[in-house]
Design a protein around this motif. Structure first.
Motif, PDB file in Angstrom:
ATOM      1  N   LYS A  29       0.811  -1.219   0.000  1.00  0.00           N
ATOM      2  CA  LYS A  29       0.000   0.000   0.000  1.00  0.00           C
ATOM      3  C   LYS A  29       0.842   1.266   0.000  1.00  0.00           C
ATOM      4  O   LYS A  29       0.398   2.323  -0.430  1.00  0.00           O
ATOM      5  CB  LYS A  29      -0.927  -0.006   1.219  1.00  0.00           C
ATOM      6  N   GLY A  30       2.055   1.155   0.512  1.00  0.00           N
ATOM      7  CA  GLY A  30       2.895   2.341   0.620  1.00  0.00           C
ATOM      8  C   GLY A  30       3.816   2.529  -0.565  1.00  0.00           C
ATOM      9  O   GLY A  30       4.087   1.606  -1.333  1.00  0.00           O
ATOM     10  N   LEU A  31       4.309   3.762  -0.725  1.00  0.00           N
ATOM     11  CA  LEU A  31       5.281   4.066  -1.758  1.00  0.00           C
ATOM     12  C   LEU A  31       6.664   3.611  -1.302  1.00  0.00           C
ATOM     13  O   LEU A  31       6.919   3.456  -0.112  1.00  0.00           O
ATOM     14  CB  LEU A  31       5.299   5.568  -2.049  1.00  0.00           C
ATOM     15  N   SER A  32       7.553   3.424  -2.259  1.00  0.00           N
ATOM     16  CA  SER A  32       8.917   3.016  -1.917  1.00  0.00           C
ATOM     17  C   SER A  32       9.686   4.206  -1.351  1.00  0.00           C
ATOM     18  O   SER A  32       9.318   5.375  -1.560  1.00  0.00           O
ATOM     19  CB  SER A  32       9.635   2.492  -3.162  1.00  0.00           C
ATOM     20  N   ALA A  33      10.768   3.896  -0.638  1.00  0.00           N
ATOM     21  CA  ALA A  33      11.610   4.957  -0.084  1.00  0.00           C
ATOM     22  C   ALA A  33      12.205   5.822  -1.189  1.00  0.00           C
ATOM     23  O   ALA A  33      12.354   7.041  -1.034  1.00  0.00           O
ATOM     24  CB  ALA A  33      12.715   4.336   0.760  1.00  0.00           C
ATOM     25  N   LYS A  34      12.532   5.195  -2.340  1.00  0.00           N
ATOM     26  CA  LYS A  34      13.089   5.951  -3.468  1.00  0.00           C
ATOM     27  C   LYS A  34      12.076   6.958  -3.999  1.00  0.00           C
ATOM     28  O   LYS A  34      12.430   8.107  -4.314  1.00  0.00           O
ATOM     29  CB  LYS A  34      13.489   4.985  -4.584  1.00  0.00           C
ATOM     30  N   THR A  35      10.802   6.573  -4.087  1.00  0.00           N
ATOM     31  CA  THR A  35       9.767   7.486  -4.558  1.00  0.00           C
ATOM     32  C   THR A  35       9.594   8.654  -3.599  1.00  0.00           C
ATOM     33  O   THR A  35       9.450   9.809  -4.014  1.00  0.00           O
ATOM     34  CB  THR A  35       8.429   6.736  -4.727  1.00  0.00           C
ATOM     35  N   VAL A  36       9.612   8.358  -2.305  1.00  0.00           N
ATOM     36  CA  VAL A  36       9.494   9.424  -1.304  1.00  0.00           C
ATOM     37  C   VAL A  36      10.696  10.359  -1.386  1.00  0.00           C
ATOM     38  O   VAL A  36      10.561  11.583  -1.251  1.00  0.00           O
ATOM     39  CB  VAL A  36       9.361   8.815   0.114  1.00  0.00           C
ATOM     40  N   GLN A  37      11.876   9.831  -1.628  1.00  0.00           N
ATOM     41  CA  GLN A  37      13.056  10.667  -1.805  1.00  0.00           C
ATOM     42  C   GLN A  37      12.909  11.586  -3.018  1.00  0.00           C
ATOM     43  O   GLN A  37      13.287  12.765  -2.973  1.00  0.00           O
ATOM     44  CB  GLN A  37      14.310   9.805  -1.953  1.00  0.00           C
ATOM     45  N   ASN A  38      12.343  11.058  -4.113  1.00  0.00           N
ATOM     46  CA  ASN A  38      12.116  11.878  -5.303  1.00  0.00           C
ATOM     47  C   ASN A  38      11.143  13.018  -5.009  1.00  0.00           C
ATOM     48  O   ASN A  38      11.334  14.151  -5.458  1.00  0.00           O
ATOM     49  CB  ASN A  38      11.580  11.021  -6.445  1.00  0.00           C
ATOM     50  N   ILE A  39      10.084  12.714  -4.246  1.00  0.00           N
ATOM     51  CA  ILE A  39       9.117  13.737  -3.858  1.00  0.00           C
ATOM     52  C   ILE A  39       9.799  14.801  -3.004  1.00  0.00           C
ATOM     53  O   ILE A  39       9.575  16.007  -3.172  1.00  0.00           O
ATOM     54  CB  ILE A  39       7.936  13.095  -3.095  1.00  0.00           C
TER      55      ILE A  39
END
Length: 320
Positions: A29-39
């Protein structure tokens, strides 16, 4: 927004930030850590500009401890497993799709995007100009990731034959790989089909990105230059390729050294026969570094007005 509020937002994204849709029902359900870093990087750029223009007094993104990115182990399908995989893909009706992937190493969105208008089967090239992505729950065409991603791939003869057969199957559809509704296939759907094919073939589960690794590994094992493979995959630097595939390039160097012999300039390198081999393969050693795939024709890539030559032949090592 304060640093504490930002932390709460990122935590929510990590736990349940993924859009709830049918294609993602088997994903976390959650986004990956890499995606959160991109955000975070996008927000940090906006906040920095706002601070420079004195629109805000402080930047809450400064000093924030980002979640650590999980580094996936690179996996590839050896040639023997690749034969089983493509055999099962043919029986499942998706051979053309996955064959094109292991023959070109395209990203999922780039693989699904092509319309026949971007294919020239007579000249044997494919324009990479757009990609398929999801936006607001819809499968749409989108710009490519980077400026260098806009490129032209020259396709091998056997790949062209596969595409010509695909064109006969899809009829009047403008898409090379149309969905049942007539539009482009969803990237999520391709991932699920990959897992089904692997399971039916009795093979270990790999990510779609691992098919790109498989392409790169086979190319390097067969003597294709690191710069050429890097350009075909649109990697941002050759250094990244060297780091990622160090085990392959090291093996190639060892085999090249063994081929040349312990004595530099040995007599076997000065023979007319070996000079002819060197010219034929365009390499510093007489023959491809691996006999496993001497007969695979990799595509070439034209970029920024230049072309990079690679080994040409008829069929890949995993074809019958």
């Amino acid at each position: 927004m304060t640093s504490l509020e930002l932390q709460k937002v990122y935590k929510k994204l990590l736990e349940k930030g993924r859009v709830d849709r049918i294609e993602s029902k088997h994903q976390t359900k959650g986004l990956s850590a890499k995606t959160v870093q991109n955000i975070h990087q996008i927000l940090a750029s906006a906040r920095k500009l706002a601070r420079e223009q004195k629109l805000i007094a402080t930047d809450p993104t400064e000093g924030y401890a980002l979640p650590k990115v999980e580094h996936w182990e690179m996996k590839t399908l050896p040639v023997e497993q690749l034969r089983f995989f493509l055999r099962e893909a043919r029986e499942s009706g998706v051979f053309d799709l996955y064959y094109l992937e292991v023959a070109t190493g395209l990203r999922p969105g780039e693989l699904l995007e092509p319309k026949w208008a971007n294919m020239n089967l007579e000249r044997g090239n494919r324009l990479v100009r757009r990609q398929v992505a999801r936006s607001n729950g819809q499968v749409v065409e989108a710009p490519l990731k980077t400026k260098n991603a806009y490129r032209t791939l020259l396709l091998a003869e056997h790949t062209l034959q596969v595409l010509k057969q695909q064109r006969k199957k899809v009829g009047s559809s403008p898409w090379v790989f149309p969905s049942p509704s007539g539009g482009p296939i969803s990237p999520d759907s391709v991932l699920h089909k990959l897992h089904r094919v692997l399971k039916r073939a009795g093979l270990p589960q790999v990510r779609f990105h691992d098919l790109r690794h498989t392409f790169a590994t086979l190319a390097l094992q067969n003597g294709v230059g690191i710069n050429t493979v890097s350009g075909m995959l649109d990697h941002y630097s050759t250094g990244f390729m060297l780091d990622t595939y160090a085990h392959i390039t090291t093996l190639a160097q060892r085999q090249a050294a063994d081929t040349h012999g312990a004595s530099p300039g040995g007599s076997h390198l000065r023979t007319a026969k070996n000079r002819k081999k060197n010219r034929k393969h365009g390499r510093g050693f007489p023959a491809p570094v691996s006999r496993m795939g001497q007969n695979w024709a990799y595509c070439r890539v034209h970029k920024m007005g230049t072309s990079k030559k690679v080994i040409k032949s008829k069929k890949p090592p995993f074809s019958k």
